[in-house]
Enzyme design. Structure first.
Site, PDB file in Angstrom:
ATOM      1  N   ASN A 262       0.828  -1.214   0.000  1.00 39.65           N
ATOM      2  CA  ASN A 262       0.000   0.000   0.000  1.00 39.65           C
ATOM      3  C   ASN A 262       0.862   1.266   0.000  1.00 39.65           C
ATOM      4  O   ASN A 262       0.348   2.380   0.084  1.00 39.65           O
ATOM      5  CB  ASN A 262      -0.951   0.014   1.216  1.00 39.65           C
ATOM      6  CG  ASN A 262      -0.205   0.155   2.542  1.00 39.65           C
ATOM      7  OD1 ASN A 262       1.023   0.059   2.595  1.00 39.65           O
ATOM      8  ND2 ASN A 262      -0.946   0.383   3.615  1.00 39.65           N
TER       9      ASN A 262
ATOM     10  N   LYS B  65      -5.429 -20.321   2.290  1.00 39.27           N
ATOM     11  CA  LYS B  65      -6.313 -21.485   2.421  1.00 39.27           C
ATOM     12  C   LYS B  65      -7.031 -21.765   1.100  1.00 39.27           C
ATOM     13  O   LYS B  65      -7.086 -22.906   0.630  1.00 39.27           O
ATOM     14  CB  LYS B  65      -7.307 -21.217   3.555  1.00 39.27           C
ATOM     15  CG  LYS B  65      -8.232 -22.363   3.874  1.00 39.27           C
ATOM     16  CD  LYS B  65      -9.005 -22.075   5.171  1.00 39.27           C
ATOM     17  CE  LYS B  65     -10.155 -23.043   5.320  1.00 39.27           C
ATOM     18  NZ  LYS B  65     -11.460 -22.441   4.984  1.00 39.27           N
TER      19      LYS B  65
ATOM     20  N   TYR C  15       2.623  -2.992  17.956  1.00 39.06           N
ATOM     21  CA  TYR C  15       3.479  -3.814  17.092  1.00 39.06           C
ATOM     22  C   TYR C  15       3.811  -5.144  17.771  1.00 39.06           C
ATOM     23  O   TYR C  15       3.608  -6.216  17.193  1.00 39.06           O
ATOM     24  CB  TYR C  15       4.763  -3.048  16.773  1.00 39.06           C
ATOM     25  CG  TYR C  15       5.674  -3.741  15.791  1.00 39.06           C
ATOM     26  CD1 TYR C  15       5.305  -3.887  14.454  1.00 39.06           C
ATOM     27  CD2 TYR C  15       6.916  -4.231  16.185  1.00 39.06           C
ATOM     28  CE1 TYR C  15       6.147  -4.507  13.544  1.00 39.06           C
ATOM     29  CE2 TYR C  15       7.761  -4.853  15.278  1.00 39.06           C
ATOM     30  CZ  TYR C  15       7.377  -4.989  13.962  1.00 39.06           C
ATOM     31  OH  TYR C  15       8.209  -5.609  13.065  1.00 39.06           O
TER      32      TYR C  15
ATOM     33  N   TYR D 169      -4.726 -21.391  12.350  1.00 39.49           N
ATOM     34  CA  TYR D 169      -5.085 -21.809  10.984  1.00 39.49           C
ATOM     35  C   TYR D 169      -4.395 -23.134  10.641  1.00 39.49           C
ATOM     36  O   TYR D 169      -4.949 -23.981   9.953  1.00 39.49           O
ATOM     37  CB  TYR D 169      -4.705 -20.740   9.954  1.00 39.49           C
ATOM     38  CG  TYR D 169      -5.840 -19.793   9.633  1.00 39.49           C
ATOM     39  CD1 TYR D 169      -6.554 -19.911   8.444  1.00 39.49           C
ATOM     40  CD2 TYR D 169      -6.209 -18.798  10.529  1.00 39.49           C
ATOM     41  CE1 TYR D 169      -7.601 -19.052   8.146  1.00 39.49           C
ATOM     42  CE2 TYR D 169      -7.265 -17.935  10.243  1.00 39.49           C
ATOM     43  CZ  TYR D 169      -7.960 -18.062   9.045  1.00 39.49           C
ATOM     44  OH  TYR D 169      -8.993 -17.222   8.766  1.00 39.49           O
TER      45      TYR D 169
END
Length: 319
Positions: free
Chosen positions: A38, A110, A150, A164
């Protein structure tokens, strides 16, 4: 042979300091690289020599918003401002990048059944009470301090990666990066090596926070990139986390003197207040990386600093 085929690799934060070096290394290995950034702390200048490469693609995107892409083999997630000046500029955004952003990237991995690597940080150890820090150390982090957006953000990223992996059997890798330096660091980065070099080449006073006895261990960016690529190619059972850093520890006073010497500068050293929660010592224990990846940093501080000084001189057009 399967390993040698061209892979489609997404690098988030690919226009940043470390990301740009990673994109170049992956292109040199013959892969197709999608650089997602970005441009908050990244810069198009860092990837200007890659733009014309037909195997390279730049996408201006913030990972806080979902990103959809098919046929990805690997993802390196480096998106997140990494210097205190930048990550404290908009702390809520930093936490979002480390949580919502990471969830978006894990979801993308995924869908693609892609391997995904998280660039975590030595900051997850906080101001460590053990020395050196190994991967089993859980850290000493202030969860409500000015740096915690952070530190805690990255700790949460690691949590999400592991969940995950456990819940969806996702192929993940976690590395904890210790202080890294080299060309493509931003001028306004605010990190100690870029600060000292800029102050020295401009003949300004070198500002040390605290009394200068605090230590850091610095690795040159090329060593880190080699370690990251080696980590990505480990077997799927090995998730890390794994420390990546150079165990050679140096005090801020010694570092300042060395940079003054290497730049032939007449700068003086001055001392100012030490920021809150600033770690007093930082040194990685890297035997795990050594054993699992056969990895060890090879570039010594003097050589690395010399290359970095040349880069900053060119950037600021100082002879």
């Amino acid at each position: 042979l399967a390993e040698n085929r061209q892979k489609n690799i997404l690098v988030t934060g690919g226009a940043g300091f470390i990301g740009s070096h990673l994109c170049k290394a992956l292109l040199d290995l013959g892969h197709y690289v999608i650089c997602l950034d970005n441009l908050f702390t990244g810069s198009k200048d860092n990837i200007s020599d890659l733009i014309d490469n037909s195997s390279f693609e730049f996408v201006n995107h913030d990972i806080i918003e979902p990103y959809f892409r098919k046929n990805l083999d690997e993802i390196y997630n480096l998106a997140c401002p990494a210097s205190p000046i930048h990550y404290q500029h908009n702390p809520i955004k930093t936490v979002k990048t480390c949580t919502l952003g990471v969830i978006n990237i894990l979801g993308l991995a995924k869908k693609n059944n892609a391997k995904v690597l998280q660039a975590s940080t030595s900051e997850i150890y906080g101001d460590p009470e053990i020395h050196p820090q190994n991967e089993k150390y859980n850290g000493n982090v202030n969860s409500i301090g000015p740096r915690s957006c952070y530190d805690e953000g990255k700790r949460c990223s690691e949590t999400l990666f592991m969940d995950y992996h456990r819940e969806h059997n996702l192929k993940i890798k976690i590395i904890r990066i210790f202080n890294t330096y080299g060309p493509n660091m931003a001028n306004n980065d605010g990190r100690v090596i870029s600060n000292f070099i800029l102050q020295a080449i401009k003949g300004n006073k070198l500002t040390i926070n605290g009394d200068g006895t605090q230590t850091r261990s610095f690795q040159y960016v090329d060593d880190l990139i080699e370690g990251m690529i080696k980590m990505m190619s480990t077997n799927d059972h090995f998730t890390g986390p794994i420390n990546m850093g150079n165990p050679n520890e140096i005090s801020m006073n010694k570092l300042a003197s060395l940079i003054i010497e290497l730049t032939n500068s007449k700068s003086e050293i001055i001392y100012q207040h030490l920021p809150k929660d600033d770690p007093k010592r930082r040194k990685p224990e890297i035997s795990l990386a050594n054993n699992k990846l056969n990895w060890m940093p090879l570039i010594n501080l003097q050589d690395g600093l010399f290359r970095t000084i040349e880069y900053f001189k060119k950037l600021n057009e100082i002879n």
